[in-house]
Motif scaffolding. Sequence first.
Motif, PDB file in Angstrom:
ATOM      1  N   ASN A   6       0.842  -1.188   0.000  1.00 48.90           N
ATOM      2  CA  ASN A   6       0.000   0.000   0.000  1.00 48.90           C
ATOM      3  C   ASN A   6       0.879   1.240   0.000  1.00 48.90           C
ATOM      4  O   ASN A   6       2.103   1.147   0.102  1.00 48.90           O
ATOM      5  CB  ASN A   6      -0.921   0.004   1.225  1.00 48.90           C
ATOM      6  CG  ASN A   6      -0.139  -0.183   2.494  1.00 48.90           C
ATOM      7  OD1 ASN A   6       0.504   0.743   2.986  1.00 48.90           O
ATOM      8  ND2 ASN A   6      -0.127  -1.400   3.029  1.00 48.90           N
ATOM      9  N   HIS A   7       0.232   2.390  -0.112  1.00 50.26           N
ATOM     10  CA  HIS A   7       0.964   3.656  -0.193  1.00 50.26           C
ATOM     11  C   HIS A   7       0.373   4.619   0.834  1.00 50.26           C
ATOM     12  O   HIS A   7      -0.473   5.458   0.515  1.00 50.26           O
ATOM     13  CB  HIS A   7       0.893   4.201  -1.619  1.00 50.26           C
ATOM     14  CG  HIS A   7       1.492   3.260  -2.617  1.00 50.26           C
ATOM     15  ND1 HIS A   7       2.803   3.335  -3.035  1.00 50.26           N
ATOM     16  CD2 HIS A   7       0.979   2.166  -3.229  1.00 50.26           C
ATOM     17  CE1 HIS A   7       3.067   2.347  -3.881  1.00 50.26           C
ATOM     18  NE2 HIS A   7       1.965   1.630  -4.015  1.00 50.26           N
ATOM     19  N   LEU A   8       0.833   4.488   2.066  1.00 48.55           N
ATOM     20  CA  LEU A   8       0.290   5.249   3.192  1.00 48.55           C
ATOM     21  C   LEU A   8       1.160   6.430   3.612  1.00 48.55           C
ATOM     22  O   LEU A   8       0.668   7.357   4.255  1.00 48.55           O
ATOM     23  CB  LEU A   8       0.098   4.329   4.401  1.00 48.55           C
ATOM     24  CG  LEU A   8      -1.099   3.376   4.365  1.00 48.55           C
ATOM     25  CD1 LEU A   8      -1.088   2.484   5.596  1.00 48.55           C
ATOM     26  CD2 LEU A   8      -2.400   4.148   4.314  1.00 48.55           C
ATOM     27  N   ASP A  13       5.017   9.606  -2.701  1.00 48.08           N
ATOM     28  CA  ASP A  13       4.678   9.095  -4.035  1.00 48.08           C
ATOM     29  C   ASP A  13       3.236   9.493  -4.354  1.00 48.08           C
ATOM     30  O   ASP A  13       2.840  10.617  -4.073  1.00 48.08           O
ATOM     31  CB  ASP A  13       4.924   7.586  -4.142  1.00 48.08           C
ATOM     32  CG  ASP A  13       4.171   6.766  -3.097  1.00 48.08           C
ATOM     33  OD1 ASP A  13       3.313   7.329  -2.401  1.00 48.08           O
ATOM     34  OD2 ASP A  13       4.430   5.559  -2.986  1.00 48.08           O
ATOM     35  N   ASP A  14       2.441   8.600  -4.926  1.00 49.17           N
ATOM     36  CA  ASP A  14       1.071   8.937  -5.297  1.00 49.17           C
ATOM     37  C   ASP A  14       0.057   8.551  -4.223  1.00 49.17           C
ATOM     38  O   ASP A  14      -1.135   8.402  -4.500  1.00 49.17           O
ATOM     39  CB  ASP A  14       0.689   8.275  -6.630  1.00 49.17           C
ATOM     40  CG  ASP A  14       0.946   6.771  -6.643  1.00 49.17           C
ATOM     41  OD1 ASP A  14       1.666   6.268  -5.755  1.00 49.17           O
ATOM     42  OD2 ASP A  14       0.437   6.096  -7.554  1.00 49.17           O
ATOM     43  N   GLY A  15       0.536   8.400  -2.992  1.00 50.28           N
ATOM     44  CA  GLY A  15      -0.342   8.130  -1.864  1.00 50.28           C
ATOM     45  C   GLY A  15      -0.865   9.422  -1.261  1.00 50.28           C
ATOM     46  O   GLY A  15      -1.020  10.431  -1.962  1.00 50.28           O
ATOM     47  N   ASP A  20      -4.018  14.036   7.454  1.00 48.41           N
ATOM     48  CA  ASP A  20      -5.402  13.612   7.686  1.00 48.41           C
ATOM     49  C   ASP A  20      -5.807  12.484   6.754  1.00 48.41           C
ATOM     50  O   ASP A  20      -6.547  11.574   7.131  1.00 48.41           O
ATOM     51  CB  ASP A  20      -6.356  14.798   7.503  1.00 48.41           C
ATOM     52  CG  ASP A  20      -6.247  15.811   8.634  1.00 48.41           C
ATOM     53  OD1 ASP A  20      -5.658  15.463   9.685  1.00 48.41           O
ATOM     54  OD2 ASP A  20      -6.735  16.943   8.472  1.00 48.41           O
ATOM     55  N   GLU A  21      -5.306  12.554   5.519  1.00 44.94           N
ATOM     56  CA  GLU A  21      -5.611  11.515   4.528  1.00 44.94           C
ATOM     57  C   GLU A  21      -5.003  10.174   4.951  1.00 44.94           C
ATOM     58  O   GLU A  21      -5.632   9.127   4.823  1.00 44.94           O
ATOM     59  CB  GLU A  21      -5.049  11.952   3.168  1.00 44.94           C
ATOM     60  CG  GLU A  21      -5.908  11.530   1.998  1.00 44.94           C
ATOM     61  CD  GLU A  21      -5.403  12.108   0.678  1.00 44.94           C
ATOM     62  OE1 GLU A  21      -5.929  11.694  -0.343  1.00 44.94           O
ATOM     63  OE2 GLU A  21      -4.486  12.959   0.687  1.00 44.94           O
ATOM     64  N   MET A  22      -3.780  10.237   5.450  1.00 47.01           N
ATOM     65  CA  MET A  22      -3.122   9.015   5.925  1.00 47.01           C
ATOM     66  C   MET A  22      -3.883   8.413   7.103  1.00 47.01           C
ATOM     67  O   MET A  22      -4.103   7.198   7.159  1.00 47.01           O
ATOM     68  CB  MET A  22      -1.683   9.311   6.345  1.00 47.01           C
ATOM     69  CG  MET A  22      -0.946   8.099   6.890  1.00 47.01           C
ATOM     70  SD  MET A  22       0.589   8.514   7.771  1.00 47.01           S
ATOM     71  CE  MET A  22      -0.085   9.316   9.244  1.00 47.01           C
ATOM     72  N   MET A  23      -4.298   9.241   8.040  1.00 45.36           N
ATOM     73  CA  MET A  23      -5.017   8.749   9.207  1.00 45.36           C
ATOM     74  C   MET A  23      -6.358   8.139   8.818  1.00 45.36           C
ATOM     75  O   MET A  23      -6.793   7.132   9.394  1.00 45.36           O
ATOM     76  CB  MET A  23      -5.227   9.872  10.226  1.00 45.36           C
ATOM     77  CG  MET A  23      -3.976  10.249  10.998  1.00 45.36           C
ATOM     78  SD  MET A  23      -3.197   8.838  11.859  1.00 45.36           S
ATOM     79  CE  MET A  23      -4.539   8.279  12.936  1.00 45.36           C
ATOM     80  N   SER A  24      -7.011   8.711   7.821  1.00 44.83           N
ATOM     81  CA  SER A  24      -8.280   8.156   7.342  1.00 44.83           C
ATOM     82  C   SER A  24      -8.070   6.763   6.763  1.00 44.83           C
ATOM     83  O   SER A  24      -8.884   5.858   6.974  1.00 44.83           O
ATOM     84  CB  SER A  24      -8.901   9.077   6.286  1.00 44.83           C
ATOM     85  OG  SER A  24      -9.276  10.317   6.848  1.00 44.83           O
ATOM     86  N   LEU A  25      -6.967   6.597   6.061  1.00 42.12           N
ATOM     87  CA  LEU A  25      -6.641   5.277   5.511  1.00 42.12           C
ATOM     88  C   LEU A  25      -6.360   4.269   6.621  1.00 42.12           C
ATOM     89  O   LEU A  25      -6.818   3.124   6.567  1.00 42.12           O
ATOM     90  CB  LEU A  25      -5.424   5.383   4.581  1.00 42.12           C
ATOM     91  CG  LEU A  25      -5.701   5.668   3.108  1.00 42.12           C
ATOM     92  CD1 LEU A  25      -4.407   6.015   2.390  1.00 42.12           C
ATOM     93  CD2 LEU A  25      -6.381   4.489   2.432  1.00 42.12           C
ATOM     94  N   LEU A  26      -5.621   4.687   7.633  1.00 40.48           N
ATOM     95  CA  LEU A  26      -5.312   3.791   8.743  1.00 40.48           C
ATOM     96  C   LEU A  26      -6.580   3.386   9.497  1.00 40.48           C
ATOM     97  O   LEU A  26      -6.743   2.228   9.887  1.00 40.48           O
ATOM     98  CB  LEU A  26      -4.327   4.467   9.702  1.00 40.48           C
ATOM     99  CG  LEU A  26      -2.864   4.501   9.246  1.00 40.48           C
ATOM    100  CD1 LEU A  26      -2.038   5.413  10.138  1.00 40.48           C
ATOM    101  CD2 LEU A  26      -2.270   3.096   9.238  1.00 40.48           C
ATOM    102  N   LEU A  39       4.308  -0.808   4.808  1.00 38.81           N
ATOM    103  CA  LEU A  39       4.278   0.434   4.037  1.00 38.81           C
ATOM    104  C   LEU A  39       5.269   0.322   2.880  1.00 38.81           C
ATOM    105  O   LEU A  39       6.474   0.149   3.107  1.00 38.81           O
ATOM    106  CB  LEU A  39       4.607   1.628   4.928  1.00 38.81           C
ATOM    107  CG  LEU A  39       3.449   2.157   5.784  1.00 38.81           C
ATOM    108  CD1 LEU A  39       3.003   1.117   6.803  1.00 38.81           C
ATOM    109  CD2 LEU A  39       3.846   3.440   6.505  1.00 38.81           C
ATOM    110  N   THR A  40       4.770   0.415   1.652  1.00 34.93           N
ATOM    111  CA  THR A  40       5.594   0.119   0.476  1.00 34.93           C
ATOM    112  C   THR A  40       5.567   1.249  -0.551  1.00 34.93           C
ATOM    113  O   THR A  40       4.980   1.112  -1.631  1.00 34.93           O
ATOM    114  CB  THR A  40       5.123  -1.182  -0.195  1.00 34.93           C
ATOM    115  OG1 THR A  40       3.724  -1.046  -0.529  1.00 34.93           O
ATOM    116  CG2 THR A  40       5.301  -2.372   0.714  1.00 34.93           C
ATOM    117  N   PRO A  41       6.201   2.384  -0.266  1.00 38.13           N
ATOM    118  CA  PRO A  41       6.258   3.451  -1.270  1.00 38.13           C
ATOM    119  C   PRO A  41       7.058   3.023  -2.492  1.00 38.13           C
ATOM    120  O   PRO A  41       7.892   2.115  -2.425  1.00 38.13           O
ATOM    121  CB  PRO A  41       6.958   4.589  -0.524  1.00 38.13           C
ATOM    122  CG  PRO A  41       7.749   3.915   0.548  1.00 38.13           C
ATOM    123  CD  PRO A  41       6.935   2.723   0.957  1.00 38.13           C
TER     124      PRO A  41
END
Length: 255
Positions: A6-8, A13-15, A20-26, A39-41
């Motif tokens: 995933n791209h967290l 990159d294109d994550g 806030d966007e990262m926390m929403s994903l988590l 986590l795989t950028p």
Amino acid sequence: MIDIHNHLLVGVDDGPSHDDEMMSLLKQAKEQGITGIVLTPHHLHPRFKSNHFENIVQKITQLKQREDIKQLGIELYPGQEIRLNGQIYEDIEKGRICGINSSQYLLIELPSNELPHYTKSCIYRLQTMGYIPIIVHPERNKVIAKDINLLFELINGGALSQITASSLTGVLGKKIQTTSIRMIEHNLIHFIASDAHHVKTRPFRLAELFKTRELRCLEEEIEYLLNNNKEMINNKVIKTKRPIKYIKKKHLGLF
């Protein structure tokens, strides 16, 4: 469940472009029953800057110190999605590339529209260096999707592969779903991951694997592939089934 692709990380990159966007994903991952995330950028991708393994480890160390992330109870592991090219070997030697969670497994990304002529030799050389390459989302490679026996040759040569949950659930289209199922039926897939980027446009969909009608007959196989995710981050040997070459059925004509 463990998600291995995933791209967290924010802004690499294109994550997610902001925190806030990262926390929403988590939080979405938590709701899906995901307990661990690799986590795989992107690394060595022509569109994004390089993401060295050491830098990823540092970013994850910082994230683990945050109270809001601790409260989610999700374990974070370092990894990379490495674009196939000739710089891989130098980056391994210089420590810029390391296996998932410091294991022997590497996530390898092919270009979307081609299968480079040096793919087989690269797969072989990585194995001689002590790594097991995992081809990510082969069902989304246009050349392999047209002829899955190209994937058969890579798997037969020692590579493993990881399919995307959205491909299996049909979100990316019926054709990709059919190809994905066929790959599993021919023992060409060894892991399932989300490839999550954004909560709405490219979310976590692992839980949906068990709610999709077309996948009911594959539930036992899906459980097996998801369990391989856990085995892989612990650097265990993945027990594989013999890959089966795809033979296209001939339709009888009328005479």
